[in-house]
Write a protein that holds these residues in place. Structure first.
Motif, PDB file in Angstrom:
ATOM      1  N   LEU A 427      26.155   7.822  58.182  1.00  0.00           N
ATOM      2  CA  LEU A 427      27.149   8.485  58.258  1.00  0.00           C
ATOM      3  C   LEU A 427      26.750   9.773  57.073  1.00  0.00           C
ATOM      4  CD1 LEU A 427      30.072   5.908  58.006  1.00  0.00           C
ATOM      5  CD2 LEU A 427      29.128   7.245  60.052  1.00  0.00           C
ATOM      6  N   GLU A 428      26.154   9.141  56.004  1.00  0.00           N
ATOM      7  CA  GLU A 428      25.802  10.137  54.686  1.00  0.00           C
ATOM      8  C   GLU A 428      24.928  11.271  55.553  1.00  0.00           C
ATOM      9  OE1 GLU A 428      24.370   7.479  51.853  1.00  0.00           O
ATOM     10  OE2 GLU A 428      26.412   6.407  51.907  1.00  0.00           O
ATOM     11  N   THR A 508      37.773  15.652  53.182  1.00  0.00           N
ATOM     12  CA  THR A 508      36.319  15.779  52.644  1.00  0.00           C
ATOM     13  C   THR A 508      35.249  14.486  52.894  1.00  0.00           C
ATOM     14  OG1 THR A 508      37.204  17.236  50.892  1.00  0.00           O
ATOM     15  CG2 THR A 508      34.743  16.577  50.789  1.00  0.00           C
ATOM     16  N   GLY A 509      34.295  14.705  53.591  1.00  0.00           N
ATOM     17  CA  GLY A 509      33.479  13.666  54.013  1.00  0.00           C
ATOM     18  C   GLY A 509      32.168  13.592  53.434  1.00  0.00           C
ATOM     19  N   VAL A 510      31.688  12.549  53.137  1.00  0.00           N
ATOM     20  CA  VAL A 510      32.259  11.185  53.530  1.00  0.00           C
ATOM     21  C   VAL A 510      32.339  10.173  52.319  1.00  0.00           C
ATOM     22  CG1 VAL A 510      29.830  10.394  54.094  1.00  0.00           C
ATOM     23  CG2 VAL A 510      31.773   9.314  55.199  1.00  0.00           C
ATOM     24  N   GLU A 511      33.159   9.224  52.537  1.00  0.00           N
ATOM     25  CA  GLU A 511      33.314   8.234  51.488  1.00  0.00           C
ATOM     26  C   GLU A 511      32.819   6.842  52.023  1.00  0.00           C
ATOM     27  OE1 GLU A 511      35.212   6.295  48.213  1.00  0.00           O
ATOM     28  OE2 GLU A 511      35.918   8.537  48.387  1.00  0.00           O
ATOM     29  N   SER A 512      31.838   6.592  51.458  1.00  0.00           N
ATOM     30  CA  SER A 512      31.178   5.206  52.172  1.00  0.00           C
ATOM     31  C   SER A 512      30.717   4.233  51.227  1.00  0.00           C
ATOM     32  CB  SER A 512      29.770   5.787  53.052  1.00  0.00           C
ATOM     33  OG  SER A 512      28.865   6.618  51.713  1.00  0.00           O
ATOM     34  N   ARG A 513      30.937   4.397  49.822  1.00  0.00           N
ATOM     35  CA  ARG A 513      30.552   3.597  48.939  1.00  0.00           C
ATOM     36  C   ARG A 513      31.668   2.675  48.214  1.00  0.00           C
ATOM     37  NH1 ARG A 513      25.401   5.274  46.903  1.00  0.00           N
ATOM     38  NH2 ARG A 513      24.374   6.417  48.711  1.00  0.00           N
TER      39      ARG A 513
END
Length: 570
Positions: A427-428, A508-513
């Protein structure tokens, strides 16, 4: 009887063991002070602490001369009636004559808890006993180190990032130039990821150790109100100094910090920790540290460490976590939606929303930052991550929050225990490319996200992302089940806050943490499958935010203290 011996006598499930040990530690580490708690005191929007005291005395016919001490124990805003928003308080009061106020509605007698840890006298190293090591200096690591230092164990705290002053320079340089330092950034360094956030101290836990955390933060420079606000926060501008002050206290008690020092290997014999191998990143020098215990307070983004632990046969398991985007609205809109006609008279409004979508996925807001900004939070090259940050005044133009979708172990390809990390990385990488491959963030109006088209111009909300942005179609980042969940979830949230699903809202992307994709199981002595390796905090899967991570750090320190007491008695 020592804690370890108690554990050895109990043959029941791990959860019940932890509950029993909680009671043991509560009894051992808490002193009491008898007081009265008065709940449900309503005050108008405009008031001060003296007004509150006067109302309490009037309501309960208390003579001020009878009061030995008076303190606010809780404060919340009740905005359910938009035409009559009020503050609701709880107060702790110590009186000369408590008996006449017993058995009165909203008044309870209670014992105020004061945390303490028993000290190990004359602790020193020898062939058998080595100083404990804490790996990581986020909330879990800091408070594990502090409690160990107070107990006299002289812990060594290693941190692959820099001290908070040097880290601040690297973080703001990244915001400005988009040049990433992979070991000193929003994720890594003194204070952990929470240092460059809103500094939220919210938690769903009600643990007696929480007061210890509040007290230490206040001693280090936080405002006293964090100990009683229903949704306390500190702000990134204040956290930087607070982290430094706690470090100084740990050092004054015999603890030692080693920054720019990365854990690279663990060595053990007969399933018992013998030493750790570390690398001095500044001098490119490797060396070993002999220790009985390494507390792994490594944080949710310590991917290289997770891979090393997996290679070293430390047991881990997949866990549920979440991914999504940041959403931004005008803070003024959120204020009006939450407070009605009182919008201009109260602090910046917050929200916390959750819904269930038709595909069965949970969608929820996380780390909402009133009057804040969206920040670049990458810790790996060519991968883009965003997070939210607020300063203590929370007075900037936009409100932002993560909008997250639950993902489950079955969603990941392959059988690897670390498949969740690879899922995040993909994703990141997509977000990095969509943003222009230079850490600009891909952004999109919510209305355009719904329609699967790249935005052409902004509406009334301007992106706050601090390293520039590029219009893109965020649908290209996620699998369809996440896209559909985000679209439906945000639309459902509009029923709770009118305007939440406005066409012009910025994504806004990406929130993964938001949390760790793995859990490191620990036994009744709080060790992993290798004795001496103690998983701790958010990275190990035992916390979800600053406060719960700090509480877990304190809890782990208590087990370390008991372990050394038992070791020294043999």
């Amino acid at each position: 009887m020592s804690m370890v011996n108690v554990v050895d006598l109990i043959c029941i499930g791990r959860g019940r063991v932890e509950n029993l040990l909680e009671k043991i530690f509560n009894k051992k580490n808490v002193r009491g002070k008898e007081m009265l708690k008065i709940n449900n005191i309503k005050m108008p929007v405009k008031h001060n602490e003296n007004d509150l005291k006067n109302v309490v005395c009037k309501l309960y016919k208390i003579n001020k001369n009878e009061i030995k001490s008076f303190e606010i124990a809780g404060q919340a805003i009740d905005a359910r009636k938009k035409n009559n928003v009020v503050f609701v308080y709880a107060v702790n009061i110590e009186l000369e004559n408590k008996k006449k106020f017993e058995n009165i509605k909203n008044i309870k007698k209670f014992e105020k808890q004061i945390y303490s840890i028993s000290k190990i006298e004359n602790f020193s190293e020898n062939e058998k006993i080595k100083r404990p090591v804490v790996v990581g200096s986020g909330p879990a690591g800091i408070f594990a180190g502090l409690v160990m230092a107070e107990a006299g164990l002289k812990p060594i705290i290693i941190e692959q990032g820099k001290n908070v002053d040097e880290r601040k320079k690297d973080v703001y340089n990244f915001f400005k130039t988009r040049k990433l330092n992979k070991y000193s950034n929003v994720q890594f360094g003194e204070g952990g990821a929470g240092t460059f956030s809103d500094g939220k101290l919210n938690t769903n836990t009600n643990n007696f150790r929480m007061q210890k955390i509040y007290d230490e933060l206040i001693l280090a420079g936080a405002e006293k109100k964090i100990s009683y606000m229903s949704k306390p926060h500190i702000g990134t501008d204040k956290l930087i100094g607070i982290m430094k002050n706690i470090r100084k206290k740990i050092e004054s008690l015999g603890g030692e910090y080693r920054f720019c020092t990365k854990l690279t290997k663990i060595n053990y014999e007969n399933n018992k920790l013998k030493e750790i191998e570390v690398e001095d990143l500044e001098n490119e020098k490797k060396y070993t540290v002999s220790t009985n215990i390494a507390v792994l307070a490594i944080g949710h983004s310590a991917r290289e460490t997770f891979y090393m632990l997996n290679e070293q046969k430390v047991q881990m398991e997949r866990k549920i976590f979440s991914v999504g985007v940041r959403i931004e609205h005008k803070q003024s809109m959120i204020n009006r939606a939450q407070y009605g006609k009182f919008a201009d008279k109260l602090p910046s409004a917050e929200y916390k929303l959750n819904v269930k979508t038709s595909n069965g996925r949970g969608v929820y807001t996380f780390c909402m930052c009133p009057g804040g900004v969206v920040v670049p939070s990458a810790s790996e090259e060519n991968r883009l991550v965003v997070n939210g940050m607020s300063y203590s005044k929370r007075n900037l133009e936009n409100a932002n929050s993560a909008i997250l979708v639950n993902v489950f172990p079955d969603d990941f390809e392959g059988n690897s225990v670390l498949a969740g990390i690879e899922f995040q990385r993909k994703l990141e990488e997509k977000a990095f490319i969509l943003g222009g491959s230079d850490y600009k963030a891909p952004v999109q109006l919510f209305g355009d996200f719904l329609n699967n088209k790249v935005s052409k111009k902004l509406g009334n909300v301007k992106p706050s992302y601090l390293a520039d942005y590029k219009f893109a179609d965020l649908n290209q980042i996620f699998p369809e089940y996440i896209n559909s969940s985000l679209k439906e979830g945000i639309t459902l949230m509009d029923k709770k806050i009118k305007g939440f699903a406005n066409y012009d809202a910025i994504l806004t992307g990406v929130e993964s943490r938001s949390s760790s994709p793995v859990k490191i199981p620990r036994n009744e002595k709080f060790f992993a499958n290798i004795e001496g390796i103690m998983p701790c905090g958010e990275g190990a899967g035992y916390a979800g935010g600053i406060m719960s991570a700090a509480v877990d750090g304190v809890k782990c320190a208590e087990f370390v203290v008991e372990y050394f007491k038992d070791l020294m008695s043999k």
